[in-house]
Write an enzyme that holds these catalytic residues in place. Structure first.
Site: not given
Ligand code: EZ4
Ligand code: CO
Length: 402
Positions: A236, A262, A402
């Site tokens: 992902e 996402e 991040w």
């Molecule tokens: O970091 O929803 O796949 N899920 C993720 C999440 C995101 C958070 C950010 O608000 O990458 O944990």
């Molecule tokens: Co994610």
């Protein structure tokens, strides 16, 4: 059937959520999620200041026209704040339409295409032994798919690793905390983790991993290649996806499937990724990608290119978003997987719902509409608390994704 009231509800039952509740002249209500993690008040203000005044007096039956009105009518297009606000209105209007019709929303979307929505759980721990134990718990509960995240030796704070008991929650302090990242340490560690997990669980458990936008395309290509023996269902967000053509480089080198989306908020965020078949799953959500109307448009487009859905379902998307996602998931022809992290008990109390988990599947509500609501009195007891997502830096201090 005119809209006579529109309330923007900000509440923090365990974490912050923004919810829009629409009321029609006949007293029918609809709810939509408008939560944008770490930027909640921007969406709440966009809704209260710029959208609510346009909704009063509008015909609640006109879902598509209202979507176009809010999208084209603002002149300024796209972006997570705008699209989350539009999503909340759209979701609430689908909820109302279902209640008026006396049908669950998935029936309005064409009815069932499958018996249940396959979900994946989050197995995370600092150590490989810890992750094996967590994954075994999920298998015992009937899960067919598990996302695996572990600590990385030499790094103290890694994305996706559950610090302790309770719900995983990356947003915390009002001012972001800072973590340190090393691509070298990470790439060195991950393949060995999946070797152990695959060995332990055999070939049939679906395994996933979230890279969380931390690699360049060529680094992601190397990771994908090194994971091929363990047959992941997807890796992902291997690289940030603003540069859509960058994914050609990953594709050229590896058959590990790729899931992205996402942080997408519009079909244009994945137009090239999909049409060039550079990804296998689109992980956009109802709340951040313009509601049921726009997300269905994205998934229909994706279906033309053998790309499936894999909607984001972290706990910062409210039960209203999850309820809506399940109606889409059960109805579309190209469903892939749905992420599922159960919400905290206090969140579930504020958002009563009738979707349910059984044997690795989530089942959408059979009630008219979405089958979810917000208890406004209870919500008022949990005032908003500022909470930001963390920041990530390389060992030399350079700011990283991040
Ligand atoms: O970091 O929803 O796949 N899920 C993720 C999440 C995101 C958070 C950010 O608000 O990458 O944990
Ligand atoms: Co994610």
């Amino acid at each position: 059937m005119r809209i006579v009231d529109a309330r923007v509800i900000v509440t923090c039952p365990g974490r912050n959520f923004v919810t829009l509740k629409l009321v029609t002249e006949d007293g029918v209500t609809g709810v939509g999620d408008a939560t944008l993690n770490g930027r909640e008040l921007a969406v709440a203000s966009y809704l209260s200041e710029h959208v609510v005044p346009l909704l009063i007096g509008r015909d609640a039956a006109r879902i598509e026209d209202t979507w176009q009105y809010l999208y084209k009518g603002a002149y300024w297009r796209r972006g997570p704040v705008t699209m989350s606000a539009i999503a909340a209105v759209d979701t609430a209007l689908w909820d109302i339409k279902g209640k008026v019709a006396g049908l669950p929303v998935y029936q309005l979307l064409g009815g069932r295409s499958r018996e249940g929505v396959t979900v994946y759980g989050h197995a995370s721990a600092d150590t490989v032994d810890g992750v094996l134990a967590r994954a075994a718990d999920f298998v015992r509960q009937g899960y067919r798919a598990v996302r695996v995240q572990t600590g990385v030796p030499g790094l103290s704070d890694v994305y996706g690793v559950h610090a302790g008991p309770g719900v995983y929650e990356p947003a915390g302090a009002a001012v972001p905390t800072e973590a340190v990242w090393s691509t070298e340490r990470y790439l060195d560690h991950v393949p060995a983790v999946f070797a152990r997990v695959r060995e332990e669980f055999g070939p049939h458990l679906k395994l996933l991993h979230d890279v969380h936008h931390r690699l360049t395309p060529i680094e992601a290509a190397r990771l994908g290649k090194s994971l091929e023996p363990y047959a992941l269902t997807w890796m992902e967000d291997p690289a940030p996806a603003e540069l859509q053509e960058g994914f050609r480089l990953i594709r050229r080198h590896t058959t590990t499937p790729i899931a992205v989306g996402e942080v997408f908020n519009s079909i244009w965020d994945c137009q090239r990724l999909v049409s060039e078949q550079l990804v296998d799953y689109v992980r956009a959500t109802v709340v951040h990608a313009g509601g049921i109307t726009h997300l269905r448009r994205i998934f229909d487009f994706a279906a033309l290119y053998h790309v499936r859905s894999g909607s984001h379902g972290a706990t910062d998307l409210s039960p209203v978003c999850l309820a809506a996602a399940l109606h889409l998931d059960i109805s579309i022809p190209n469903f892939g997987l749905q992420e599922y992290m159960p919400h905290a008990e206090v969140t579930d109390e504020v958002f009563p719902h009738t979707y349910r988990f059984a044997e690795g599947y989530l089942h959408p509500s059979e009630e008219p509409g979405l089958g979810v609501d917000i208890d406004e009195e209870l919500a008022a007891r949990y005032p908003y608390k500022p909470a930001a997502l963390p920041v990530n830096r390389l060992e030399d201090g350079t700011l990283h994704s991040w």
